[in-house]
Design an enzyme around this catalytic site. Structure first.
Site, PDB file in Angstrom:
ATOM      1  N   HIS A  54       0.842  -1.209   0.000  1.00 44.86           N
ATOM      2  CA  HIS A  54       0.000   0.000   0.000  1.00 44.86           C
ATOM      3  C   HIS A  54       0.876   1.258   0.000  1.00 44.86           C
ATOM      4  CE1 HIS A  54      -3.097  -2.587   2.372  1.00 44.86           C
ATOM      5  NE2 HIS A  54      -3.540  -2.465   1.140  1.00 44.86           N
TER       6      HIS A  54
ATOM      7  N   LYS B 258     -15.263  -7.955   4.095  1.00 49.38           N
ATOM      8  CA  LYS B 258     -14.184  -8.213   5.061  1.00 49.38           C
ATOM      9  C   LYS B 258     -14.628  -7.839   6.462  1.00 49.38           C
ATOM     10  CE  LYS B 258     -10.523  -7.382   1.702  1.00 49.38           C
ATOM     11  NZ  LYS B 258      -9.496  -6.440   1.253  1.00 49.38           N
TER      12      LYS B 258
ATOM     13  N   ARG C  44      -1.907  -6.274  -7.951  1.00 46.37           N
ATOM     14  CA  ARG C  44      -0.802  -7.192  -7.683  1.00 46.37           C
ATOM     15  C   ARG C  44      -0.752  -8.353  -8.669  1.00 46.37           C
ATOM     16  NH1 ARG C  44      -2.749  -8.123  -1.751  1.00 46.37           N
ATOM     17  NH2 ARG C  44      -4.568  -8.134  -3.099  1.00 46.37           N
TER      18      ARG C  44
ATOM     19  N   SER D 296      -2.884  -7.531   3.195  1.00 46.73           N
ATOM     20  CA  SER D 296      -3.231  -7.339   4.606  1.00 46.73           C
ATOM     21  C   SER D 296      -3.652  -8.668   5.227  1.00 46.73           C
ATOM     22  CB  SER D 296      -4.368  -6.328   4.744  1.00 46.73           C
ATOM     23  OG  SER D 296      -3.961  -5.077   4.276  1.00 46.73           O
TER      24      SER D 296
HETATM   25  O1  PNS Z   1      -8.624  -2.812   0.175  1.00 50.37           O
HETATM   26  P1  PNS Z   1      -9.907  -3.330  -0.380  1.00 50.37           P
HETATM   27  O2  PNS Z   1     -10.694  -4.081   0.690  1.00 50.37           O
HETATM   28  O3  PNS Z   1      -9.708  -4.176  -1.597  1.00 50.37           O
HETATM   29  O4  PNS Z   1     -10.758  -2.055  -0.825  1.00 50.37           O
HETATM   30  C1  PNS Z   1     -12.075  -2.195  -1.320  1.00 50.37           C
HETATM   31  C2  PNS Z   1     -12.857  -0.903  -1.072  1.00 50.37           C
HETATM   32  C3  PNS Z   1     -12.913  -0.587   0.424  1.00 50.37           C
HETATM   33  C4  PNS Z   1     -12.188   0.241  -1.822  1.00 50.37           C
HETATM   34  C5  PNS Z   1     -14.305  -1.129  -1.639  1.00 50.37           C
HETATM   35  O5  PNS Z   1     -14.930  -2.173  -0.937  1.00 50.37           O
HETATM   36  C6  PNS Z   1     -15.140   0.150  -1.559  1.00 50.37           C
HETATM   37  O6  PNS Z   1     -15.049   0.987  -2.439  1.00 50.37           O
HETATM   38  N1  PNS Z   1     -15.942   0.274  -0.484  1.00 50.37           N
HETATM   39  C7  PNS Z   1     -16.795   1.438  -0.305  1.00 50.37           C
HETATM   40  C8  PNS Z   1     -18.254   1.074  -0.645  1.00 50.37           C
HETATM   41  C9  PNS Z   1     -18.448   1.081  -2.149  1.00 50.37           C
HETATM   42  O7  PNS Z   1     -18.398   2.115  -2.802  1.00 50.37           O
HETATM   43  N2  PNS Z   1     -18.660  -0.108  -2.704  1.00 50.37           N
HETATM   44  C10 PNS Z   1     -18.879  -0.282  -4.128  1.00 50.37           C
HETATM   45  C11 PNS Z   1     -17.595  -0.548  -4.854  1.00 50.37           C
HETATM   46  S1  PNS Z   1     -17.958  -0.986  -6.512  1.00 50.37           S
END
Ligand code: PNS
Length: 168
Positions: free
Chosen positions: A19, A43, A94, A132
Site C-alpha cells: 500500500h 471483510k 498485484r 493485509s
Molecule cells: O482494500 P480493499 O478491501 O480491496 O478495498 C475495497 C474498497 C474498500 C475500496 C471497496 O470495498 C469500496 O469501495 N468500499 C466502499 C463502498 C463502495 O463504494 N462499494 C462499491 C464498490 S464498486
C-alpha cells in the site's frame, strides 16, 4: 484537463509496504492524494478504522509524503469522489485476480458516476505477494510481520500483542 486530486481507497487493515509503495507513487502523480479508509462489506474488521488511518498518516509522514490527507468513510466511494470534487480513483494491482476484481469495481463505479476514472498502478517487485490478510494471518500465529509492513505498523501490532497476551 490535468487531475489535481485523486482518491486511493482501501481497507488498509493493516497498511502494508505494498500500500505504502502505491501511496508514494500515486502522491507523485497528483497535487493532492486522499487516502480513504473505507468499508469493504466482504471483510470483517481487524483494526478500528481510525487506527488504520492514524498508521497510514504516521507512515507517510515518516517517508516525508506531505501532499496527502487520510480520512475514514463508511459510504459509497462514488459519493466520496463527488464530495471531494475529484474524478480520479487510484488502485494498486498485484496479480490477475486483483485485475478481475478491481475491473468489476471500476466499471460499477463509473456506471454509478459517469466520468469517474480508475487508474491502476502495478505493484512493484517486492510488493507483489503482500496483502493485509497475509499479514493478519502471520500476526495471528505470532510470526514476524516486519518484512511486510511499515515500521509504525509493526511497532503498533507488537504493542497490541503484548497488551493482549494472557498474563501468567
Ligand atoms: O482494500 P480493499 O478491501 O480491496 O478495498 C475495497 C474498497 C474498500 C475500496 C471497496 O470495498 C469500496 O469501495 N468500499 C466502499 C463502498 C463502495 O463504494 N462499494 C462499491 C464498490 S464498486
Amino acid at each position: 484537463m490535468l487531475v489535481k486530486k485523486a482518491i486511493y481507497p482501501g481497507s488498509f487493515d493493516p497498511l502494508t509496504l505494498g500500500h505504502l509503495d502505491i501511496i508514494q507513487r500515486a502522491s507523485s502523480l497528483v497535487d493532492h492524494l486522499v487516502v480513504a479508509v473505507m468499508h469493504n462489506p466482504e471483510k470483517s474488521g481487524f483494526l478500528p478504522p481510525a487506527t488504520r488511518a492514524a498508521l497510514i498518516l504516521e507512515s507517510c509522514q515518516d517517508l516525508g509524503i506531505t501532499n496527502l490527507s487520510v480520512l475514514v468513510d463508511s459510504g459509497l466511494l462514488v459519493d466520496l469522489a463527488k464530495n471531494n470534487d475529484t474524478s480520479l480513483i487510484i488502485k494498486g494491482l498485484r496479480n490477475a485476480s486483483d485485475l478481475e476484481m478491481e475491473t468489476a469495481m471500476a466499471q460499477a463505479n463509473s456506471a454509478l458516476l459517469p466520468g469517474l476514472e480508475t487508474l491502476f498502478l502495478t505493484a512493484s517487485g517486492q510488493a507483489h505477494g503482500i496483502s493485509s490478510s497475509l499479514v493478519r494471518q502471520i500476526y495471528a500465529f505470532a510470526g514476524n510481520i516486519k518484512p511486510f509492513v511499515p515500521p509504525r505498523v509493526a511497532a503498533y501490532l507488537h504493542t497490541l500483542q503484548i497488551q493482549t497476551q494472557p498474563k501468567t
